[in-house]
Motif scaffolding. Structure first.
Motif, mmCIF file in Angstrom:
data_model
loop_
_atom_site.group_PDB
_atom_site.id
_atom_site.type_symbol
_atom_site.label_atom_id
_atom_site.label_comp_id
_atom_site.label_asym_id
_atom_site.label_seq_id
_atom_site.Cartn_x
_atom_site.Cartn_y
_atom_site.Cartn_z
ATOM 1 N N UNK A 97 -24.818 -65.458 4.348
ATOM 2 C CA UNK A 97 -25.582 -65.360 3.117
ATOM 3 C C UNK A 97 -26.959 -65.936 3.368
ATOM 4 N N UNK A 98 -27.924 -65.525 2.556
ATOM 5 C CA UNK A 98 -29.247 -66.131 2.617
ATOM 6 C C UNK A 98 -29.381 -67.253 1.589
ATOM 7 N N UNK A 99 -28.345 -67.491 0.823
ATOM 8 C CA UNK A 99 -28.382 -68.488 -0.247
ATOM 9 C C UNK A 99 -27.870 -69.833 0.230
ATOM 10 N N UNK A 100 -28.627 -70.880 -0.080
ATOM 11 C CA UNK A 100 -28.237 -72.240 0.308
ATOM 12 C C UNK A 100 -26.817 -72.594 -0.134
ATOM 13 N N UNK A 101 -26.511 -72.220 -1.358
ATOM 14 C CA UNK A 101 -25.263 -72.693 -1.966
ATOM 15 C C UNK A 101 -24.011 -72.099 -1.336
ATOM 16 N N UNK A 102 -24.173 -71.078 -0.498
ATOM 17 C CA UNK A 102 -23.007 -70.477 0.163
ATOM 18 C C UNK A 102 -22.598 -71.237 1.422
ATOM 19 N N UNK A 103 -23.379 -72.224 1.806
ATOM 20 C CA UNK A 103 -23.109 -72.971 3.032
ATOM 21 C C UNK A 103 -22.549 -74.347 2.675
ATOM 22 N N UNK A 104 -21.476 -74.715 3.354
ATOM 23 C CA UNK A 104 -20.729 -75.907 2.947
ATOM 24 C C UNK A 104 -20.969 -77.119 3.829
ATOM 25 N N UNK A 105 -21.498 -76.941 5.003
ATOM 26 C CA UNK A 105 -21.755 -78.072 5.896
ATOM 27 C C UNK A 105 -23.152 -77.928 6.471
ATOM 28 N N UNK A 106 -23.884 -79.046 6.479
ATOM 29 C CA UNK A 106 -25.283 -79.041 6.896
ATOM 30 C C UNK A 106 -25.524 -80.102 7.944
ATOM 31 N N UNK A 107 -26.483 -79.818 8.828
ATOM 32 C CA UNK A 107 -26.940 -80.834 9.747
ATOM 33 C C UNK A 107 -27.961 -81.737 9.082
ATOM 34 N N UNK A 154 -12.707 -73.323 12.706
ATOM 35 C CA UNK A 154 -12.038 -72.035 12.575
ATOM 36 C C UNK A 154 -12.416 -71.314 11.296
ATOM 37 N N UNK A 155 -12.923 -72.056 10.299
ATOM 38 C CA UNK A 155 -13.269 -71.427 9.025
ATOM 39 C C UNK A 155 -14.714 -70.954 8.970
ATOM 40 N N UNK A 156 -15.443 -71.108 10.070
ATOM 41 C CA UNK A 156 -16.851 -70.733 10.066
ATOM 42 C C UNK A 156 -16.985 -69.221 10.154
ATOM 43 N N UNK A 157 -17.681 -68.655 9.169
ATOM 44 C CA UNK A 157 -17.935 -67.218 9.187
ATOM 45 C C UNK A 157 -19.355 -66.897 9.597
ATOM 46 N N UNK A 158 -20.244 -67.868 9.368
ATOM 47 C CA UNK A 158 -21.647 -67.636 9.686
ATOM 48 C C UNK A 158 -22.356 -68.969 9.847
ATOM 49 N N UNK A 159 -23.427 -68.944 10.592
ATOM 50 C CA UNK A 159 -24.308 -70.104 10.720
ATOM 51 C C UNK A 159 -25.701 -69.672 10.332
ATOM 52 N N UNK A 160 -26.302 -70.445 9.469
ATOM 53 C CA UNK A 160 -27.639 -70.128 9.008
ATOM 54 C C UNK A 160 -28.639 -71.202 9.392
ATOM 55 N N UNK A 161 -29.867 -70.790 9.572
ATOM 56 C CA UNK A 161 -30.990 -71.725 9.752
ATOM 57 C C UNK A 161 -31.847 -71.662 8.496
ATOM 58 N N UNK A 162 -32.210 -72.836 8.011
ATOM 59 C CA UNK A 162 -33.047 -72.963 6.821
ATOM 60 C C UNK A 162 -34.173 -73.932 7.147
ATOM 61 N N UNK A 163 -35.177 -73.940 6.295
ATOM 62 C CA UNK A 163 -36.258 -74.906 6.463
ATOM 63 C C UNK A 163 -36.799 -75.313 5.112
ATOM 64 N N UNK A 164 -37.302 -76.557 5.077
ATOM 65 C CA UNK A 164 -37.950 -77.058 3.872
ATOM 66 C C UNK A 164 -39.312 -77.600 4.244
ATOM 67 N N UNK A 165 -40.336 -76.930 3.749
ATOM 68 C CA UNK A 165 -41.711 -77.385 3.957
ATOM 69 C C UNK A 165 -42.068 -78.393 2.872
ATOM 70 N N UNK A 166 -43.046 -79.260 3.105
ATOM 71 C CA UNK A 166 -43.432 -80.254 2.093
ATOM 72 C C UNK A 166 -43.784 -79.591 0.777
ATOM 73 N N UNK A 167 -43.158 -80.057 -0.288
ATOM 74 C CA UNK A 167 -43.455 -79.552 -1.614
ATOM 75 C C UNK A 167 -42.852 -78.202 -1.938
#
Length: 122
Positions: free
Chosen positions: A103-113, A29-42
């Motif tokens: 947000x586009x900022x990692x730190x604004x997201x509290x739960x991650x897969x 119920x507290x979810x305001x947004x869902x973001x997709x992020x990616x981390x490439x090697x290095x």
């Protein structure tokens, strides 16, 4: 607490397509947004796209705009990332995350897969 599970990653040739899924469960119920992020090697983890939970507006990084599409199935509590015209530079571990506001900022997201690997061969 929200739990997120990504799936759908794999190996694909350049120009191909993949669809990632992010299944959401728990106290959502507290979810305001869902973001997709990616981390490439290095590289640092970077924003790919997101969806605002109320209204469903979607946002994309310039690097994927026109190729990636975010959609959701409310009945399944699942958000999808459709990736077309994939390029080798799209190779990365892809994560979904939820937060109280978009947000586009990692730190604004509290739960991650846990992430799912996408590899695009040339």
């Amino acid at each position: 607490q929200v739990q997120l599970v990504e799936s759908g990653g794999g190996l694909v040739q350049a120009g191909g397509s993949l669809r990632l899924s992010c299944a959401k469960s728990g106290r959502t119920f507290s979810v305001g947004a869902l973001g997709w992020f990616r981390r490439a090697p290095g590289k640092e983890r970077e924003f790919v796209g997101g969806i605002a939970w109320i209204g469903g507006s979607t946002y994309y990084a310039d690097s994927v705009k026109g190729r990636f599409t975010i959609s959701r199935d409310n009945a399944k509590n699942t958000v999808y990332l459709q990736m077309n015209s994939l390029k080798p530079e799209d190779t990365a571990v892809y994560y979904c995350a939820v937060g109280p506001v978009f947000s586009t900022a990692n730190e604004e997201y509290s739960a991650w897969g846990q992430g799912t690997q996408v590899t695009v061969s040339s």
